[in-house]
Design a protein around this motif. Structure first.
Motif, short mmCIF file in Angstrom:
data_model
loop_
_atom_site.label_atom_id
_atom_site.label_comp_id
_atom_site.label_asym_id
_atom_site.label_seq_id
_atom_site.Cartn_x
_atom_site.Cartn_y
_atom_site.Cartn_z
N PHE A 16 60.54 14.08 34.37
CA PHE A 16 59.14 14.45 34.52
C PHE A 16 58.29 13.82 33.42
O PHE A 16 57.17 13.32 33.66
CB PHE A 16 59.03 15.97 34.48
CG PHE A 16 57.58 16.48 34.55
CD1 PHE A 16 56.84 16.41 35.74
CD2 PHE A 16 56.97 16.99 33.42
CE1 PHE A 16 55.54 16.87 35.77
CE2 PHE A 16 55.67 17.43 33.46
CZ PHE A 16 54.93 17.38 34.64
N LEU A 17 58.82 13.82 32.19
CA LEU A 17 58.09 13.23 31.06
C LEU A 17 57.87 11.74 31.28
O LEU A 17 56.77 11.21 31.01
CB LEU A 17 58.85 13.48 29.76
CG LEU A 17 58.21 12.95 28.48
CD1 LEU A 17 56.84 13.60 28.26
CD2 LEU A 17 59.11 13.21 27.29
N LYS A 18 58.88 11.08 31.80
CA LYS A 18 58.73 9.64 32.08
C LYS A 18 57.67 9.39 33.12
O LYS A 18 56.85 8.45 33.01
CB LYS A 18 60.09 9.10 32.55
CG LYS A 18 60.10 7.60 32.79
CD LYS A 18 61.49 7.16 33.17
CE LYS A 18 61.51 5.65 33.38
NZ LYS A 18 62.86 5.17 33.79
N GLN A 19 57.60 10.24 34.15
CA GLN A 19 56.59 10.10 35.21
C GLN A 19 55.18 10.27 34.64
O GLN A 19 54.26 9.52 34.96
CB GLN A 19 56.86 11.12 36.31
CG GLN A 19 55.88 11.04 37.50
CD GLN A 19 56.23 12.06 38.56
OE1 GLN A 19 57.24 12.76 38.44
NE2 GLN A 19 55.41 12.14 39.59
N VAL A 20 55.01 11.28 33.76
CA VAL A 20 53.69 11.53 33.16
C VAL A 20 53.26 10.34 32.31
O VAL A 20 52.10 9.91 32.34
CB VAL A 20 53.74 12.82 32.33
CG1 VAL A 20 52.45 12.98 31.53
CG2 VAL A 20 53.91 14.02 33.25
N CYS A 83 41.09 13.36 33.35
CA CYS A 83 42.49 13.39 33.80
C CYS A 83 43.43 13.00 32.67
O CYS A 83 44.51 13.59 32.47
CB CYS A 83 42.66 12.46 34.98
SG CYS A 83 44.33 12.48 35.68
N ASN A 84 42.95 11.99 31.90
CA ASN A 84 43.76 11.55 30.76
C ASN A 84 43.93 12.68 29.74
O ASN A 84 45.02 12.90 29.18
CB ASN A 84 43.12 10.33 30.13
CG ASN A 84 44.00 9.71 29.05
OD1 ASN A 84 45.21 9.87 29.09
ND2 ASN A 84 43.41 9.02 28.11
N LYS A 90 49.03 18.22 28.90
CA LYS A 90 50.34 18.50 29.51
C LYS A 90 51.46 17.91 28.65
O LYS A 90 52.52 18.53 28.47
CB LYS A 90 50.41 17.93 30.92
CG LYS A 90 49.56 18.68 31.92
CD LYS A 90 49.70 18.07 33.31
CE LYS A 90 48.87 18.84 34.35
NZ LYS A 90 49.02 18.26 35.71
N ILE A 91 51.18 16.70 28.16
CA ILE A 91 52.20 16.06 27.31
C ILE A 91 52.44 16.88 26.06
O ILE A 91 53.58 17.08 25.63
CB ILE A 91 51.77 14.62 26.97
CG1 ILE A 91 51.86 13.74 28.22
CG2 ILE A 91 52.64 14.04 25.86
CD1 ILE A 91 51.28 12.36 28.05
#
Length: 320
Positions: A16-20, A83-84, A90-91
């Protein structure tokens, strides 16, 4: 070793972290593209200058579409920036969760290390107990071996005891028989030993008194018994009160001689009172007043030999 307990969950988190991060990279690239287009449009506007403002105004309407595009792109940039920011938040949340999970994993690792140490200690204790148990088992085996040896020894001793008991019973029977057999010899041996030393000294070289066996051995020999009679006759006057005891011993010794011969060979010449003097069987005492007469007293019984039919020792008799 830190992620052994929750590896599947951690893999999902990394995916999930890689996708974000990929989405964030795409947004940054899009912002860079819009900024580049905006700069190109600004340079075009500035290049027209301000020489001809009216011409610019006239062209402004023409460029309205361009402005709308820029406006739309600005909104898009703002949305992308929002969004960023959202993605950045979220990160940050994911990083916090990752940190917490890392702490949890570290705590789990510490617990695992403690458990491993406890396991190691338990294994050491188990090894020690096994070693002690092995030693105890060896001791028990040695004890069992000793018990078996002692049981075997006990059985041997018990069998030997029974054998010795049987032998003792046989010896007791023999002893009882010997006691019965030696009861009378012991009686006369004690009687002889009870005589004064002065009296016994007159028979020292005739009758041995060191033991009952020696007493019987010498007393069962007719030659010694005859010598005993001779000593009694020779010392008759000095025997005094011990004379009666010596006569009893003399009679018993003559019985021993018969027992040794296995038959009644010798008899006492003591039943002579009232009989006339017979020189073959009688001997006068010094107190006889006449040469011959009827016997009134037997001072010392004689010894009659039935085999030879003669007196080995004549009876010492007396009359008035």
């Amino acid at each position: 070793m830190m992620f052994d307990t929750d590896s599947d969950k951690y893999k999902k988190f990394l995916k999930f972290l890689k996708q974000v991060l990929n989405e964030e990279e795409d947004i940054q690239q899009r912002i860079q593209e819009i900024a580049a287009n905006t700069q190109d449009a600004g340079r075009m506007y500035e290049s027209a200058g301000f020489a001809d403002y009216k011409q610019v105004d006239r062209d402004f309407d023409k460029n309205k579409k361009t402005k709308d595009i820029l406006k739309e792109q600005t909104k898009t940039i703002e949305k992308l920036q929002d969004c960023n920011k959202e993605q950045a938040d979220k990160i940050d949340d994911l990083r916090e969760k990752c940190r917490q999970q890392a702490e949890q994993l570290q705590e789990l690792q510490r617990e695992c290390d403690l458990q491993a140490e406890e396991k190691k200690n338990l294994e050491a204790q188990v090894d020690e107990q096994l070693w002690k148990l092995k030693n105890k088992n060896n001791e028990l085996q040695a004890a069992q071996t000793e018990i078996d040896r002692l049981q075997q020894l006990y059985q041997q001793l018990h069998a030997e005891k029974e054998t010795q008991t049987d032998k003792l019973a046989q010896l007791q029977k023999k002893l009882s028989a010997w006691e019965r057999e030696f009861a009378e010899p012991a009686k006369f041996y004690r009687l002889y030993k009870s005589l004064p030393q002065g009296i016994r000294g007159r028979f020292t070289d005739i009758i041995a008194d060191s033991s009952i066996v020696a007493f019987i051995s010498t007393g069962s020999n007719i030659e010694y018994v005859e010598m005993f009679w001779d000593s009694m006759k020779r010392n008759y006057a000095e025997l005094g009160a011990e004379r009666e005891a010596l006569l009893k011993i003399f009679a018993y010794l003559l019985e021993l001689c018969n027992a040794y011969q296995g038959e009644q060979v010798y008899e006492l010449l003591d039943d002579e009172i009232g009989k006339g003097f017979d020189d073959d069987v009688h001997m006068r005492s010094e107190n006889c007043s006449k040469y011959s007469g009827k016997i009134e007293k037997v001072l010392l019984p004689g010894i009659w030999n039935k085999r030879s039919e003669r007196a080995n020792r004549k009876a010492l008799v007396e009359w008035q």
